[in-house]
Scaffold this active site. Structure first.
Site, PDB file in Angstrom:
ATOM      1  N   ASP A 256       0.852  -1.185   0.000  1.00 40.86           N
ATOM      2  CA  ASP A 256       0.000   0.000   0.000  1.00 40.86           C
ATOM      3  C   ASP A 256       0.890   1.237   0.000  1.00 40.86           C
ATOM      4  O   ASP A 256       2.059   1.176   0.406  1.00 40.86           O
ATOM      5  CB  ASP A 256      -0.911  -0.013   1.241  1.00 40.86           C
ATOM      6  CG  ASP A 256      -2.001   1.048   1.200  1.00 40.86           C
ATOM      7  OD1 ASP A 256      -2.237   1.633   0.125  1.00 40.86           O
ATOM      8  OD2 ASP A 256      -2.619   1.289   2.256  1.00 40.86           O
ATOM      9  N   HIS A 257       0.330   2.337  -0.466  1.00 42.47           N
ATOM     10  CA  HIS A 257       1.021   3.621  -0.405  1.00 42.47           C
ATOM     11  C   HIS A 257       0.640   4.330   0.895  1.00 42.47           C
ATOM     12  O   HIS A 257      -0.545   4.589   1.137  1.00 42.47           O
ATOM     13  CB  HIS A 257       0.631   4.499  -1.594  1.00 42.47           C
ATOM     14  CG  HIS A 257       1.224   4.046  -2.890  1.00 42.47           C
ATOM     15  ND1 HIS A 257       0.547   4.119  -4.090  1.00 42.47           N
ATOM     16  CD2 HIS A 257       2.442   3.525  -3.184  1.00 42.47           C
ATOM     17  CE1 HIS A 257       1.324   3.669  -5.066  1.00 42.47           C
ATOM     18  NE2 HIS A 257       2.476   3.294  -4.530  1.00 42.47           N
TER      19      HIS A 257
ATOM     20  N   PHE B 245      -5.136   4.534   0.402  1.00 46.25           N
ATOM     21  CA  PHE B 245      -6.199   3.654  -0.104  1.00 46.25           C
ATOM     22  C   PHE B 245      -5.789   2.911  -1.376  1.00 46.25           C
ATOM     23  O   PHE B 245      -6.587   2.774  -2.295  1.00 46.25           O
ATOM     24  CB  PHE B 245      -7.499   4.430  -0.355  1.00 46.25           C
ATOM     25  CG  PHE B 245      -7.823   5.486   0.659  1.00 46.25           C
ATOM     26  CD1 PHE B 245      -7.659   5.253   2.012  1.00 46.25           C
ATOM     27  CD2 PHE B 245      -8.294   6.731   0.275  1.00 46.25           C
ATOM     28  CE1 PHE B 245      -7.957   6.224   2.958  1.00 46.25           C
ATOM     29  CE2 PHE B 245      -8.594   7.712   1.209  1.00 46.25           C
ATOM     30  CZ  PHE B 245      -8.423   7.460   2.554  1.00 46.25           C
ATOM     31  N   HIS B 246      -4.560   2.370  -1.412  1.00 45.05           N
ATOM     32  CA  HIS B 246      -4.079   1.667  -2.599  1.00 45.05           C
ATOM     33  C   HIS B 246      -3.634   0.239  -2.297  1.00 45.05           C
ATOM     34  O   HIS B 246      -2.561  -0.177  -2.721  1.00 45.05           O
ATOM     35  CB  HIS B 246      -2.897   2.428  -3.220  1.00 45.05           C
ATOM     36  CG  HIS B 246      -3.232   3.776  -3.733  1.00 45.05           C
ATOM     37  ND1 HIS B 246      -2.256   4.713  -4.058  1.00 45.05           N
ATOM     38  CD2 HIS B 246      -4.416   4.380  -3.999  1.00 45.05           C
ATOM     39  CE1 HIS B 246      -2.836   5.811  -4.490  1.00 45.05           C
ATOM     40  NE2 HIS B 246      -4.143   5.641  -4.455  1.00 45.05           N
ATOM     41  N   PRO B 247      -4.405  -0.578  -1.592  1.00 45.63           N
ATOM     42  CA  PRO B 247      -3.941  -1.943  -1.312  1.00 45.63           C
ATOM     43  C   PRO B 247      -3.901  -2.793  -2.582  1.00 45.63           C
ATOM     44  O   PRO B 247      -4.820  -2.761  -3.399  1.00 45.63           O
ATOM     45  CB  PRO B 247      -4.982  -2.480  -0.325  1.00 45.63           C
ATOM     46  CG  PRO B 247      -6.217  -1.691  -0.618  1.00 45.63           C
ATOM     47  CD  PRO B 247      -5.738  -0.331  -1.003  1.00 45.63           C
TER      48      PRO B 247
END
Length: 554
Positions: A314-315, A489-491
């Site tokens: 994630d980011h 919110f980048h899983p």
């Protein structure tokens, strides 16, 4: 109960970003009966469609799964809200609407890791363009560069996925862009050519000031097809499997909880799992596909021992906040009834202004260290500040300079917490677990200070509110990053794609689940490594490619 009405050629699980495109493409042939299953409701909630409505969708069970992470050591024991879209359109109904593809090297790396050149940048570019409708090509030529533009070489027009210019500007953001130039960062008008280095305004997935989600883009044109069935409020409990006489394991359908009852649905050809990087591994594990020890600990029979749920990436964005003077920000504009009325009136009349805002307007892709060969940081710059999404804005004028490490080396996991499909999974991102990630976190905060110290920003007399100038050493800044950082919110990565002989891979290069026939995973979970930018549009590219392969029989 299984009956003829519950049998389809294809079942798509998850009506989100990938699932909406898959349902559209697979049902384009009237011979294919397609069922799309979505656990959430239809996307009729008004705030889904007003761009600033993400503030009212995140943390709202009407549109969000309401997940949280496990307490994270790298975040000094904090647990984070982990938004995932629970409605038609999925995360495209609640996300930041930013159109970014990442860097060409991301896809070339995928091709090397999988041994399949279909994933390289040149080949993936065709799948990006296949559904793209870019405003700069509306009149046949790019208005920013004139008729000699090569913009159409890397962008498409006439597809379902609308991309537009943002409908507002802020003096303080223009000044930040100038500060970046003063530091040697070039300006860019396109983050999506394969090399996203530079500073500029993000393009957004909107149409005429409204959010453009994948439900509007891909389901609306297909909803009248008699061969497409859409079930909402239909949560998958588990997948069904059958073993042939030769020992071959095949996915034959799913068990669905709908209207308070359990139904079984069958797929003659394929089940496509597009529930996302959190829910796809959850469904697989509940179905008996996952780490054997985990499944046994919850009393689930092991159908296939596989590393499902591992490799979570994630980011993590580090949100630095600066008070400013002598300029307008959303904090001051919206903290009065008159200001709010003006904002609402502008949107009502023009579909512009703060209510048309994406969460981030200005972006930059830069190197944390000049010695690096490519941009490894992404900035999201906002003319506002708040403690956390869903809370009130601060009562002083301020800007937020969020920065994230595009290529984190930390890895986490998604594991079921019980055998009950109603229970949330345990999400453990394991942020800042590596020395490299902690080093880049400290470097990024130092770089933010350099940017805010440039002449173009000094006119606003910026005062560091978070993390605070008292923190100077790398160790202090890395620890402070854990205090103020949050997910962007980048899983991705929890059903990793890889070569057939890659023991860490869950799916093969054509996204077929290894060891099982009739089952593909098509969403961000298949990314072997996270893209160097926001992940929504790359997920659409993955779905475009997968749909083409399925229909061609590859």
């Amino acid at each position: 109960m299984t009956n003829n009405d519950a049998t389809f050629q294809y079942i798509v699980i998850g009506g989100g970003t990938a699932g909406c495109l898959m349902a559209n493409r697979l049902s384009a042939d009237p011979a294919n009966r397609v069922l799309l299953l979505e656990a959430g409701k239809r996307d009729t909630y008004p705030w889904i469609h007003i761009p600033v409505g993400y503030l009212y969708c995140i943390g709202n069970p009407r549109a969000d799964w309401m997940y949280h992470t496990e307490p994270d050591k790298g975040l000094n024991g904090r647990s984070l809200r982990y938004p995932r879209g629970k409605t038609l359109g999925g995360c495209s109904s609640i996300n930041g609407m930013l159109y970014t593809r990442g860097q060409a090297r991301d896809y070339d790396n995928w091709a090397r890791q999988t041994g399949d050149e279909a994933w390289n940048w040149e080949n993936s570019l065709n799948d990006f363009k296949a559904h793209e409708d870019h405003y700069r090509l509306d009149d046949g030529a790019d208005p920013e560069t004139g008729g000699n533009s090569r913009f159409s070489d890397t962008h498409g027009h006439g597809g379902e996925w609308r991309i537009e210019k943002q409908r507002l500007r802020w003096d303080v953001l223009d000044s930040f862009a100038e500060a970046a130039v003063e530091m040697g960062i070039e300006k860019t008008n396109d983050f999506n050519s394969g090399d996203n280095a530079g500073v500029g305004y993000f393009d957004v997935n909107q149409r005429s000031g409204w959010r453009w989600n994948t439900s509007k883009a891909f389901l609306r044109p297909a909803k009248s097809r008699s061969n497409l069935t859409i079930w909402t409020e239909a949560q998958v409990e588990k997948l069904n499997f059958e073993t042939a006489a030769d020992g071959t394991l095949r996915c034959t359908g799913a068990v669905v909880h709908r209207g308070g009852q359990t139904e079984r649905v069958r797929a003659r050809r394929e089940v496509v799992l597009s529930a996302g990087a959190v829910n796809s591994p959850k469904i697989l594990q509940l179905s008996g596909i996952g780490p054997a020890a985990l499944l046994k600990s919850h009393g689930i029979d092991v159908i296939l021992d596989a590393p499902v749920g591992e490799n979570l990436q994630d980011h993590l964005q580090i949100r630095a906040v600066y008070k400013v003077r002598g300029t307008r920000t959303l904090n001051t504009l919206s903290n009065s009834l008159f200001g709010k009325a003006l904002i609402g009136l502008e949107y009502l009349l023009k579909r512009s202004g703060p209510m048309s805002m994406a969460p981030s307007q200005l972006g930059a892709f830069v190197r944390s260290d000049p010695a690096r060969p490519y941009a490894n940081l992404e900035y999201h710059v906002q003319p506002l500040s708040l403690e956390a999404f869903g809370e009130d804005l601060h009562d002083f004028p301020a800007v937020t300079v969020s920065v994230c490490n595009l290529n984190p080396t930390s890895r986490g996991h998604v594991h079921i917490g019980s055998a009950d499909f109603r229970d949330p999974p345990k999400i453990a991102p394991n942020y800042l677990a590596t020395e490299e990630d902690r080093k880049i976190a400290a470097e990024s905060l130092k770089q933010v200070r350099q940017l805010m110290g440039q002449p173009a920003m000094q006119v606003y007399q910026p005062e560091e509110f978070k993390p605070g100038t008292q923190y100077q050493s790398d160790d202090e800044l890395a620890k402070l990053a854990g205090d103020i950082a949050t997910t962007i919110f980048h899983p991705v990565g929890t059903a990793k794609m890889g070569r057939v002989d890659d023991s860490s891979a869950v799916v093969d290069p054509q996204l077929r689940l290894k060891g099982v026939e009739g089952l593909r995973v098509v969403d961000a979970s298949i990314m072997p490594e996270i893209t160097s930018g926001n992940t929504n549009s790359p997920t659409l590219m993955i779905a475009e490619k997968a749909a083409r392969w399925i229909l061609s029989g590859r």
